[in-house]
Design a protein around this motif. Structure first.
Motif, short mmCIF file in Angstrom:
data_model
loop_
_atom_site.label_atom_id
_atom_site.label_comp_id
_atom_site.label_asym_id
_atom_site.label_seq_id
_atom_site.Cartn_x
_atom_site.Cartn_y
_atom_site.Cartn_z
N MET A 1 0.88 -1.18 0.29
CA MET A 1 0.06 -0.07 -0.01
C MET A 1 0.85 1.17 0.15
O MET A 1 1.58 1.17 0.73
N ARG A 2 0.70 2.13 -0.95
CA ARG A 2 1.42 3.31 -1.01
C ARG A 2 1.57 4.09 0.43
O ARG A 2 2.77 4.66 0.68
N GLU A 3 0.53 4.23 1.10
CA GLU A 3 0.53 4.95 2.01
C GLU A 3 1.09 4.47 3.25
O GLU A 3 1.52 5.09 4.28
N HIS A 4 1.59 2.91 2.89
CA HIS A 4 2.19 2.44 4.10
C HIS A 4 3.86 2.31 3.89
O HIS A 4 4.57 1.66 4.60
N GLY A 5 4.24 2.83 2.76
CA GLY A 5 5.44 2.74 2.16
C GLY A 5 5.94 1.76 1.39
O GLY A 5 7.09 1.40 1.14
N GLY A 19 4.71 -7.62 -8.83
CA GLY A 19 5.58 -6.55 -8.33
C GLY A 19 5.82 -6.00 -6.94
O GLY A 19 4.65 -5.81 -6.47
N VAL A 20 6.60 -5.83 -6.34
CA VAL A 20 6.68 -5.27 -4.98
C VAL A 20 7.79 -4.35 -5.09
O VAL A 20 9.05 -4.36 -5.78
N GLY A 21 7.38 -3.16 -4.61
CA GLY A 21 8.40 -1.98 -4.70
C GLY A 21 8.28 -1.19 -3.50
O GLY A 21 7.19 -1.08 -2.79
N VAL A 22 9.45 -0.53 -2.95
CA VAL A 22 9.72 0.48 -1.99
C VAL A 22 10.33 1.75 -2.45
O VAL A 22 11.38 1.45 -3.39
N PRO A 23 10.13 2.98 -1.70
CA PRO A 23 10.61 3.99 -2.38
C PRO A 23 12.34 4.04 -1.68
O PRO A 23 12.46 3.69 -0.66
N VAL A 24 13.17 4.72 -2.44
CA VAL A 24 14.57 5.07 -1.85
C VAL A 24 14.61 6.63 -1.41
O VAL A 24 14.21 7.33 -2.34
N TRP A 25 14.57 6.86 -0.10
CA TRP A 25 14.68 8.22 0.05
C TRP A 25 16.32 9.01 0.07
O TRP A 25 17.17 8.31 0.60
N SER A 26 16.24 10.28 -0.31
CA SER A 26 17.31 10.83 -0.06
C SER A 26 17.82 11.20 1.54
O SER A 26 16.73 10.99 2.40
N TYR A 49 8.83 -9.86 1.24
CA TYR A 49 9.60 -9.28 0.66
C TYR A 49 9.82 -7.95 1.29
O TYR A 49 10.85 -7.26 1.11
N VAL A 50 8.67 -7.31 1.67
CA VAL A 50 8.51 -5.95 1.93
C VAL A 50 9.55 -5.59 2.92
O VAL A 50 10.34 -4.55 2.93
N PRO A 51 9.66 -6.17 4.24
CA PRO A 51 10.41 -5.67 5.35
C PRO A 51 12.08 -5.80 5.04
O PRO A 51 12.54 -4.89 5.16
N ALA A 52 12.48 -6.77 4.07
CA ALA A 52 13.85 -6.62 3.68
C ALA A 52 14.15 -5.56 2.70
O ALA A 52 15.24 -5.06 2.64
N PHE A 53 13.26 -5.39 1.85
CA PHE A 53 13.21 -4.38 0.87
C PHE A 53 13.31 -2.85 1.43
O PHE A 53 14.05 -1.88 0.97
N ALA A 54 12.40 -2.72 2.60
CA ALA A 54 12.54 -1.44 3.17
C ALA A 54 13.82 -1.27 3.90
O ALA A 54 14.35 0.04 3.65
N VAL A 55 14.49 -2.16 4.39
CA VAL A 55 15.66 -1.92 5.14
C VAL A 55 16.83 -1.66 3.98
O VAL A 55 17.63 -0.74 4.25
N ALA A 56 16.71 -2.40 2.72
CA ALA A 56 17.79 -2.29 1.71
C ALA A 56 17.51 -0.80 1.17
O ALA A 56 18.63 -0.22 0.90
N ALA A 57 16.42 -0.35 0.99
CA ALA A 57 16.06 0.96 0.54
C ALA A 57 16.64 1.98 1.22
O ALA A 57 16.91 2.99 0.87
N ARG A 58 16.53 1.86 2.75
CA ARG A 58 17.03 2.70 3.51
C ARG A 58 18.52 3.19 3.65
O ARG A 58 19.22 4.21 3.84
N GLY A 59 19.20 1.99 3.38
CA GLY A 59 20.55 2.10 3.48
C GLY A 59 21.17 2.81 4.55
O GLY A 59 20.68 2.38 5.57
N SER A 60 22.16 3.73 4.38
CA SER A 60 22.42 4.05 5.53
C SER A 60 21.94 5.39 6.16
O SER A 60 22.34 6.02 7.05
#
Length: 63
Positions: A1-5, A19-26, A49-60
């Motif tokens: 859900m987009r509103e959930h990230g 398809g499963v996607g998460v945003p990558v934030w600056s 998939y979502v929790p792992a992708f969210a962590v990967a997208a956050r990076g540092s």
């Protein structure tokens, strides 16, 4: 859900795929990219998939 990230779409682009996607934030709090994956829709559990992708997208950094 987009509103959930995250977003999950079944057979949106390709029949039989999900398809499963998460945003990558600056570090400034803006979306600069997306991390996505397409998996076989049959028997796929999108929320595995979502929790792992969210962590990967956050990076540092994160929002």
């Amino acid at each position: 859900m987009r509103e959930h990230g995250y977003v999950v779409r079944k057979e949106y682009v390709t029949l039989g795929a999900m398809g499963v996607g998460v945003p990558v934030w600056s570090c400034h709090g803006t979306v600069i990219a997306a991390l996505t994956v397409a998996v076989a829709a049959k028997d796929a559990q999108s929320m595995t998939y979502v929790p792992a992708f969210a962590v990967a997208a956050r990076g540092s950094h994160g929002p």
